[in-house]
Write an enzyme that holds these catalytic residues in place. Structure first.
Site, PDB file in Angstrom:
ATOM      1  N   ARG A  94       0.805  -1.219   0.000  1.00 24.95           N
ATOM      2  CA  ARG A  94       0.000   0.000   0.000  1.00 24.95           C
ATOM      3  C   ARG A  94       0.838   1.269   0.000  1.00 24.95           C
ATOM      4  O   ARG A  94       0.322   2.352  -0.302  1.00 24.95           O
ATOM      5  CB  ARG A  94      -0.996  -0.043   1.162  1.00 24.95           C
ATOM      6  CG  ARG A  94      -2.111  -1.064   0.910  1.00 24.95           C
ATOM      7  CD  ARG A  94      -3.100  -1.161   2.057  1.00 24.95           C
ATOM      8  NE  ARG A  94      -2.549  -1.768   3.248  1.00 24.95           N
ATOM      9  CZ  ARG A  94      -2.479  -3.079   3.467  1.00 24.95           C
ATOM     10  NH1 ARG A  94      -2.910  -3.921   2.549  1.00 24.95           N
ATOM     11  NH2 ARG A  94      -1.971  -3.550   4.583  1.00 24.95           N
ATOM     12  N   GLU A 131       5.898 -11.044  14.596  1.00 24.69           N
ATOM     13  CA  GLU A 131       5.434 -11.721  15.800  1.00 24.69           C
ATOM     14  C   GLU A 131       5.489 -13.237  15.633  1.00 24.69           C
ATOM     15  O   GLU A 131       5.807 -13.968  16.571  1.00 24.69           O
ATOM     16  CB  GLU A 131       4.005 -11.285  16.139  1.00 24.69           C
ATOM     17  CG  GLU A 131       3.494 -11.818  17.468  1.00 24.69           C
ATOM     18  CD  GLU A 131       2.120 -11.285  17.825  1.00 24.69           C
ATOM     19  OE1 GLU A 131       1.614 -11.654  18.896  1.00 24.69           O
ATOM     20  OE2 GLU A 131       1.563 -10.494  17.044  1.00 24.69           O
TER      21      GLU A 131
END
Length: 208
Positions: A94, A131
């Site tokens: 994006r 993560e």
């Protein structure tokens, strides 16, 4: 690429540096820029996408409103015009929506920072920790001239890990990273941290 907020996310960015997030200054008299509310209202929150626990801030409704989209672009252009920015680096994917328009408006070149094996030819890469695993950004060798001033663009900053990798990648190539710019930033980072010593500028806080 963009980062999204997890309901289980921690305040640390895990990016090897503090992050200072700056939001647009208020106008004289203390009133916020009137364009910001429309930008914020145009962002849709999609719960549990792309996986449970993620509150996805979707910018596509903003892109469907030309006037609001233009306001967002104008605010970035107003900030960076006349600052000596030679390069706008956009993070896949994006960052590719906002970066080229900013680059054209301020007379800078645009460099895409891409996922692995997306760029032909010789590349330089930077791996970073997520993560649940790792990811990587790549850039063409020779895209940056030493000393060129760069602004890094993405749609959203959450942990700062992706932006941190972009900064490291560009600085390894000799760039002078001036600032990172995102449409959306998590409220917990507002005016609190710096990212590897580089300011982070956001237009609006993320919505839940």
């Amino acid at each position: 690429m963009g980062e999204q907020e997890s309901n289980n996310s921690k305040s640390g960015c895990g990016c090897g540096g503090d992050m200072v997030v700056e939001t647009p200054a208020k106008e004289k008299g203390g009133a916020a820029d009137p364009r910001l509310q429309a930008i914020s209202d145009a962002i849709r929150v999609v719960p549990h996408f792309p996986k449970p626990g993620i509150m996805f801030n979707d910018i596509t409704p903003l892109l469907l409103q030309p006037g609001v989209f233009k306001d967002a672009m104008d605010m970035f252009v107003e900030r960076y015009r006349g600052t000596g920015i030679a390069v706008v680096a956009g993070i896949e994917a994006r960052g590719f929506i906002f970066g080229p328009a900013i680059a054209l408006a301020i007379g800078a070149k645009f460099i895409p920072l891409r996922k692995p094996k997306k760029l032909p030819g010789e590349v330089i890469s930077e791996t970073y920790i997520l993560e649940y695993g790792t990811d990587c950004l790549e850039m063409h060798v020779g895209a940056i001239e030493p000393g060129e001033r760069v602004v890094v663009v993405d749609d959203l900053v959450a942990t700062g890990g992706t932006l941190s990798a972009a900064i490291k990648l560009l600085e390894r190539s000799g760039a002078d990273v001036f600032e990172c710019a995102c449409v959306i930033g998590l409220p917990k980072y507002k005016n609190l941290y710096k990212l590897n010593g580089i300011p982070v500028y956001i237009l609006v806080e993320s919505r839940k």
